[in-house]
Design an enzyme around this catalytic site. Structure first.
Site, PDB file in Angstrom:
ATOM      1  N   CYS A 116       0.822  -1.228   0.000  1.00 16.07           N
ATOM      2  CA  CYS A 116       0.000   0.000   0.000  1.00 16.07           C
ATOM      3  C   CYS A 116       0.846   1.264   0.000  1.00 16.07           C
ATOM      4  CB  CYS A 116      -0.942   0.005   1.194  1.00 16.07           C
ATOM      5  SG  CYS A 116      -1.931  -1.477   1.323  1.00 16.07           S
ATOM      6  N   HIS A 256      -3.611   6.874   3.157  1.00 16.12           N
ATOM      7  CA  HIS A 256      -3.992   5.608   2.524  1.00 16.12           C
ATOM      8  C   HIS A 256      -5.394   5.237   3.003  1.00 16.12           C
ATOM      9  CE1 HIS A 256      -4.200   1.569   1.233  1.00 16.12           C
ATOM     10  NE2 HIS A 256      -3.938   1.029   2.411  1.00 16.12           N
ATOM     11  N   ASN A 286     -10.197  -0.724   0.054  1.00 11.89           N
ATOM     12  CA  ASN A 286      -8.743  -0.564   0.121  1.00 11.89           C
ATOM     13  C   ASN A 286      -8.150  -0.978  -1.233  1.00 11.89           C
ATOM     14  OD1 ASN A 286      -6.000  -0.767   0.560  1.00 11.89           O
ATOM     15  ND2 ASN A 286      -6.177  -1.904   2.489  1.00 11.89           N
TER      16      ASN A 286
HETATM   17  N1  COA Z   1     -18.382  -9.710   8.668  1.00 11.04           N
HETATM   18  C1  COA Z   1     -18.834 -10.054   9.875  1.00 11.04           C
HETATM   19  N2  COA Z   1     -18.042 -10.406  10.881  1.00 11.04           N
HETATM   20  C2  COA Z   1     -16.723 -10.427  10.657  1.00 11.04           C
HETATM   21  C3  COA Z   1     -16.168 -10.076   9.418  1.00 11.04           C
HETATM   22  C4  COA Z   1     -17.066  -9.727   8.391  1.00 11.04           C
HETATM   23  N3  COA Z   1     -16.651  -9.379   7.171  1.00 11.04           N
HETATM   24  N4  COA Z   1     -14.841 -10.175   9.483  1.00 11.04           N
HETATM   25  C5  COA Z   1     -14.534 -10.560  10.723  1.00 11.04           C
HETATM   26  N5  COA Z   1     -15.672 -10.734  11.439  1.00 11.04           N
HETATM   27  C6  COA Z   1     -15.811 -11.157  12.809  1.00 11.04           C
HETATM   28  C7  COA Z   1     -14.604 -11.914  13.300  1.00 11.04           C
HETATM   29  O1  COA Z   1     -14.695 -13.260  12.904  1.00 11.04           O
HETATM   30  C8  COA Z   1     -14.716 -11.763  14.795  1.00 11.04           C
HETATM   31  O2  COA Z   1     -15.656 -12.680  15.271  1.00 11.04           O
HETATM   32  P1  COA Z   1     -15.383 -13.454  16.653  1.00 11.04           P
HETATM   33  O3  COA Z   1     -15.302 -12.373  17.684  1.00 11.04           O
HETATM   34  O4  COA Z   1     -16.583 -14.316  16.766  1.00 11.04           O
HETATM   35  O5  COA Z   1     -14.096 -14.169  16.452  1.00 11.04           O
HETATM   36  C9  COA Z   1     -15.323 -10.370  14.939  1.00 11.04           C
HETATM   37  O6  COA Z   1     -15.875 -10.026  13.676  1.00 11.04           O
HETATM   38  C10 COA Z   1     -14.334  -9.318  15.358  1.00 11.04           C
HETATM   39  O7  COA Z   1     -13.160  -9.497  14.601  1.00 11.04           O
HETATM   40  P2  COA Z   1     -11.953  -8.547  14.747  1.00 11.04           P
HETATM   41  O8  COA Z   1     -10.873  -8.981  13.819  1.00 11.04           O
HETATM   42  O9  COA Z   1     -11.619  -8.315  16.161  1.00 11.04           O
HETATM   43  O10 COA Z   1     -12.617  -7.201  14.211  1.00 11.04           O
HETATM   44  P3  COA Z   1     -11.982  -5.792  14.079  1.00 11.04           P
HETATM   45  O11 COA Z   1     -12.757  -4.816  14.816  1.00 11.04           O
HETATM   46  O12 COA Z   1     -10.494  -5.832  14.305  1.00 11.04           O
HETATM   47  O13 COA Z   1     -12.199  -5.504  12.535  1.00 11.04           O
HETATM   48  C11 COA Z   1     -10.913  -5.510  10.528  1.00 11.04           C
HETATM   49  C12 COA Z   1     -11.630  -6.341  11.563  1.00 11.04           C
HETATM   50  C13 COA Z   1     -10.291  -6.439   9.500  1.00 11.04           C
HETATM   51  C14 COA Z   1     -11.924  -4.606   9.856  1.00 11.04           C
HETATM   52  C15 COA Z   1      -9.834  -4.658  11.237  1.00 11.04           C
HETATM   53  O14 COA Z   1      -9.041  -5.473  12.049  1.00 11.04           O
HETATM   54  C16 COA Z   1      -8.967  -3.922  10.276  1.00 11.04           C
HETATM   55  O15 COA Z   1      -9.426  -3.034   9.588  1.00 11.04           O
HETATM   56  N6  COA Z   1      -7.691  -4.243  10.250  1.00 11.04           N
HETATM   57  C17 COA Z   1      -6.769  -3.592   9.353  1.00 11.04           C
HETATM   58  C18 COA Z   1      -6.993  -4.122   7.972  1.00 11.04           C
HETATM   59  C19 COA Z   1      -6.307  -3.320   6.952  1.00 11.04           C
HETATM   60  O16 COA Z   1      -6.552  -2.161   6.820  1.00 11.04           O
HETATM   61  N7  COA Z   1      -5.428  -3.967   6.199  1.00 11.04           N
HETATM   62  C20 COA Z   1      -4.716  -3.373   5.169  1.00 11.04           C
HETATM   63  C21 COA Z   1      -3.691  -2.459   5.722  1.00 11.04           C
HETATM   64  S1  COA Z   1      -2.911  -1.634   4.433  1.00 11.04           S
END
Ligand code: COA
Length: 329
Positions: A116, A256, A286
């Protein structure tokens, strides 16, 4: 090197025809909802490359738009730098395919792999090559077809990514305009937190790899989130220090576009109100290396950036890589 040396003289972007909304993803049988995706990421839709569309075609379209604004023809380009994590082929680079597509007969073309942060890295490479004296006109592209390397069975990642290309033409600075400061860093000790476990030369594609999807993007979301917030804060501080400016001197922050919560945390750290932050993650998802140059092109065309304004760009991605630029327009 005396700055500013390199300035942006034209931008363009291109996206695939097809839009995939959050509800469309839920309708594909993935256990998710529009509500969850909007609340956790701010994303409402993304563009998805289809039949006849490629990283090369999107990049070439974005490049032509940028060259038109810049008043530059393809044979005038000395260098093409393309930041991507989703090249059309692993060999040769997509940059050479873009070179052929647009007819940049004199250019040296190559891809860079900084995920990214690809466009921010690419801009610094452009500036550096200009400082060495061998380049006057550089095309910097950030482009992705991430949905082709996304595991559509993994709800943790498949809702996040989108496709698109952003292009920037860079020329020698005039009237004090251009890159005022630049900063890049990496931390390869955290490489496994956001990666494609297989599909490269170390673990080539096999029927097993295809079956378990390990040729696609895998991510430890929470860890990536924490590092993104920390690194983008660092990048804002360093860019401002380098330019000897305060946050109040910045007219627009273009971060970003990965997640609205990361963008808000970055803006808060930098002490910038959200009115001065460009956000389009809701419409594109993204798009990795393409996200900043697409946002920049939109902001310029919408009149959000005018001559004399100072813009800060800040990126973070797999590697991890991160970086920033302060640019006077
Ligand atoms: N829909 C519904 N539920 C989802 C899901 C989706 N698309 N994706 C994950 N979940 C669930 C998980 O399984 C988890 O369930 P559990 O508690 O039963 O295990 C729950 O939601 C919470 O997951 P968690 O990973 O703690 O959520 P979060 O608040 O961290 O959000 C992201 C997840 C991926 C949105 C977040 O971690 C994020 O944005 N991370 C950075 C990603 C990114 O930007 N990457 C590129 C960087 S350049």
């Amino acid at each position: 090197m005396k700055r500013p040396l390199a300035m942006i003289v034209g931008t363009g972007h291109a996206v695939p025809k097809k839009i995939l909304t959050n509800s469309d993803i839920a309708a594909m049988g993935i256990e998710t909802t529009d509500e969850w995706i909007v609340e956790r990421t701010g994303i409402r839709q993304r563009y998805v490359a289809g039949e006849g569309e490629s990283l090369t075609s999107l990049s070439a379209e974005a490049a032509r738009a940028a060259m038109k604004v810049a008043g530059v023809t393809a044979p005038e380009l000395d260098i093409i730098v393309l930041g991507t994590a989703s090249p059309d082929r692993l060999l040769p680079s997509t940059a050479v395919e873009v070179q052929a597509a647009i007819g940049a007969t004199r250019a040296a073309a190559f891809d860079i792999s900084a995920a990214c942060s690809g466009w921010v890295y690419g801009m610094q490479i452009a500036e550096g090559l200009m400082a060495l004296g061998g380049a006057e006109t550089v095309l910097v592209l950030g482009a992705e077809t991430l949905t082709r390397i996304t595991n559509w069975k993994d709800r943790n990642t498949c809702v996040l990514f989108g496709d698109g290309a952003g292009a920037t033409v860079v020329k020698r600075s005039t009237k004090g305009r251009g890159i005022l400061s630049a900063y890049t860093r990496s931390d390869g000790t955290l490489a496994d937190l956001l990666h494609r476990p297989a599909g490269g030369a170390l673990r080539p594609v096999t029927p097993e790899v295809l079956a378990d999807g390990s040729n696609c993007i895998a991510m430890a979301g929470r860890e990536v989130f924490k590092n993104a917030v920390r690194s983008m804060a660092d990048a804002c501080d360093r860019a401002l220090d380098g330019a000897k400016l305060a946050a109040s001197d910045i007219d627009l922050l273009i971060p970003h576009q990965a997640n609205i919560r990361i963008i808000e945390a970055t803006a808060k750290h930098a002490g910038m109100p959200m009115e001065k932050v460009y956000v389009n993650v809701d419409r594109y998802g993204n798009t990795s290396a393409a996200s900043i140059p697409i946002a920049l092109d939109e902001a310029l065309r919408a009149g959000r950036i005018k001559e004399g304004m100072t813009v800060m760009f800040v990126a973070f991605g797999a590697g991890f890589t991160w970086g920033s630029l302060v640019v006077r327009f």
